[in-house]
Design a protein around this motif. Structure first.
Motif, PDB file in Angstrom:
ATOM      1  N   CYS A   1       3.882  -5.660   3.934  1.00  0.00           N
ATOM      2  CA  CYS A   1       2.755  -4.710   3.965  1.00  0.00           C
ATOM      3  C   CYS A   1       1.550  -5.338   4.630  1.00  0.00           C
ATOM      4  CB  CYS A   1       2.393  -4.286   2.540  1.00  0.00           C
ATOM      5  SG  CYS A   1       0.914  -3.248   2.501  1.00  0.00           S
ATOM      6  N   GLN A   2       0.920  -4.560   5.497  1.00  0.00           N
ATOM      7  CA  GLN A   2      -0.226  -5.077   6.243  1.00  0.00           C
ATOM      8  C   GLN A   2      -1.419  -5.381   5.345  1.00  0.00           C
ATOM      9  OE1 GLN A   2       0.830  -1.775   9.198  1.00  0.00           O
ATOM     10  NE2 GLN A   2      -0.916  -2.811  10.132  1.00  0.00           N
TER      11      GLN A   2
ATOM     12  N   CYS B   1       0.820  -1.216   0.000  1.00  0.00           N
ATOM     13  CA  CYS B   1       0.000   0.000   0.000  1.00  0.00           C
ATOM     14  C   CYS B   1       0.851   1.262   0.000  1.00  0.00           C
ATOM     15  CB  CYS B   1      -0.949  -0.020   1.181  1.00  0.00           C
ATOM     16  SG  CYS B   1      -0.132   0.265   2.765  1.00  0.00           S
ATOM     17  N   GLY B   2       2.066   1.157   0.542  1.00  0.00           N
ATOM     18  CA  GLY B   2       2.921   2.341   0.603  1.00  0.00           C
ATOM     19  C   GLY B   2       2.659   3.229   1.808  1.00  0.00           C
ATOM     20  N   ASN B   3       1.574   2.965   2.533  1.00  0.00           N
ATOM     21  CA  ASN B   3       1.191   3.871   3.631  1.00  0.00           C
ATOM     22  C   ASN B   3       1.279   3.260   5.013  1.00  0.00           C
ATOM     23  OD1 ASN B   3       0.386   5.904   1.816  1.00  0.00           O
ATOM     24  ND2 ASN B   3      -1.517   4.762   1.445  1.00  0.00           N
ATOM     25  N   CYS B   4       1.198   1.934   5.106  1.00  0.00           N
ATOM     26  CA  CYS B   4       1.115   1.319   6.438  1.00  0.00           C
ATOM     27  C   CYS B   4       2.482   1.406   7.136  1.00  0.00           C
ATOM     28  CB  CYS B   4       0.635  -0.132   6.334  1.00  0.00           C
ATOM     29  SG  CYS B   4       1.874  -1.268   5.699  1.00  0.00           S
TER      30      CYS B   4
ATOM     31  N   CYS C   1       5.252  -0.583   5.410  1.00  0.00           N
ATOM     32  CA  CYS C   1       5.709   0.081   4.184  1.00  0.00           C
ATOM     33  C   CYS C   1       6.584   1.288   4.513  1.00  0.00           C
ATOM     34  CB  CYS C   1       4.516   0.512   3.328  1.00  0.00           C
ATOM     35  SG  CYS C   1       3.733  -0.852   2.448  1.00  0.00           S
TER      36      CYS C   1
HETATM   37 ZN    ZN Z   1       1.614  -1.252   3.333  1.00  0.00          ZN
END
Ligand code: ZN
Ligand code: APR
Ligand code: ZN
Length: 359
Positions: free
Chosen positions: A98-99, A84-87, A90
């Motif tokens: 990644c979650q 996701c790039g956000n968790c 990441c």
């Molecule tokens: Zn992630």
């Protein structure tokens, strides 16, 4: 794969155009990894029907809306994780953890199919890629751009086996020069754990397998000792080779609770057992709880070689260019896609270091 534990089917499918942030890739080659077979057996569980393959490389044909950083003609390795790039994971640059990874399995990121059969049924894509297909529509984030001069059948192997095996040693365990290392299971991934141990300048590298042919491959990849676990107890054999102490690091590269415990048993006090093989999703293993504390042993999982695909994969190709990483020697046999069931049978019979499907 229409049915678990049945021969897989090769057929023409309809492929949708790439949507936003997706890319159409023409596949050049796909390695045949044990995880593909594990999907067929249900060890790694996917609903049917699923298009297999998670170790591949190819050339971009077309990009969907909002794709940045890729254009038609680019050569790429497919990574088998989306992120996701956000968790938090990441943000920690552990994108492979990644979650949001793995739910829902086999759909594209918006939860829909890109592949359909002639009856109109949707077909899942293993790891959202499906490298055992001539064309794939995949999320942009699953692509790793590489220099176009590389042979794509060699680069394909970096998509799973090489990165998973070498990364377990260099990234997950961070093996120090002079270490003693055992690798249990010297197939396509385990041979790369041996290569990782060579790169880490391990002093002893003990290969353990039940197939003599695999142990011969292991010697060619840098094993200093071999143990045939079909003939002797591998834990005792490894202890004997290390003056009764056990190794500093043991890597389990099969995915079997029994060999996981063997890995744990063959490391010295305060040593590390690193589990790389992916066991059946419902299987468990147990170790004596008190001894776990008093021995100070470490038990570590290693997924995808703890890699950052876009950082590590180009680095590994560079090591190949420098002659420090063997890729040519990994490929024992080429197959056409129509021979996929034969490739799986050869894998079960222990014939190949790696088999590769070329398109
Ligand atoms: Zn992630
Ligand atoms: N003891 C020792 N070696 C064994 C045993 C055993 N009990 N059982 C199997 N092996 C050996 C096989 O002989 C083979 O050489 O393990 C090796 C497995 O190699 P491959 O079939 O080539 O599998 P590979 O693609 O390397 O994957 C290994 O990593 O990514 C995961 O899902 C994958 O769990 C699988 C593992
Ligand atoms: Zn794999």
């Amino acid at each position: 794969m229409y049915e678990h534990n049945q021969p897989v089917v090769v057929e023409e499918l309809e492929l949708d155009d790439p949507k936003e942030n997706e890319v159409l890739v023409r596949t050049a080659a796909s390695g045949v990894c044990h995880s593909d077979l594990s999907v067929v057996t249900g060890t790694i569980y996917y609903d049917a029907a699923v298009a297999l393959g998670h170790e591949g490389a190819g050339v971009i044909e077309h990009v969907g809306r909002n794709v940045t950083g890729f254009q038609p003609g680019d050569t790429v390795i497919l990574s088998f994780v989306s992120y996701c790039g956000n968790c938090r994971m990441c943000q920690m640059e552990r994108v492979c953890l990644c979650q949001t990874y793995d739910v829902p399995r086999g759909f594209l990121l918006d939860g829909t199919y890109r592949l359909h059969n002639s009856s109109g049924d949707g077909i899942l894509q293993m790891a959202r890629i499906a490298t055992m297909s001539e064309y794939m529509v995949v999320p942009e984030q699953n692509l790793v751009k590489i220099d176009p001069h590389y042979s794509l059948e060699k680069a394909a192997l970096v998509g799973c086996g090489v990165t998973t095996g070498v990364g377990a040693v260099l990234n997950t365990a961070k093996v120090e020069p002079g270490s003693t290392v055992a690798v249990i299971g010297t197939g396509g991934v385990g041979l790369n754990a041996i290569q990782g141990a060579v790169l880490a300048q391990a002093e002893r590298i003990i290969a353990v397998d039940i197939a003599e042919k695999k142990l011969n491959f292991a010697k060619n990849f840098g094993a200093t000792d071999v143990v045939n676990a079909a003939e002797t107890d591998p834990v005792e054999a490894v202890r004997e080779l290390t003056d009764g102490l056990g190794v500093d690091y043991a890597f389990e590269v099969i995915g079997n609770p029994k060999t996981i415990v063997q890995a744990y048993d063959m490391v010295r006090p305060a040593g590390s057992a690193v589990i790389v093989g992916i066991a059946h999703h419902a299987s468990e293993f147990s170790i004596p709880a008190q001894r776990f504390v008093s021995s100070e042993k470490r038990l570590i999982g290693s997924f995808y070689g703890s890699c950052q695909p876009r950082v590590d994969m180009p680095k590994l190709l560079n090591l190949y260019t420098e002659g420090k990483l063997k890729l040519d020697e990994l490929i024992s046999r080429h197959y056409r896609l129509e021979q996929i069931n034969e490739a799986f049978a050869d894998m079960e019979a222990g014939e190949n270091a790696r088999g590769v499907i070329v398109f």
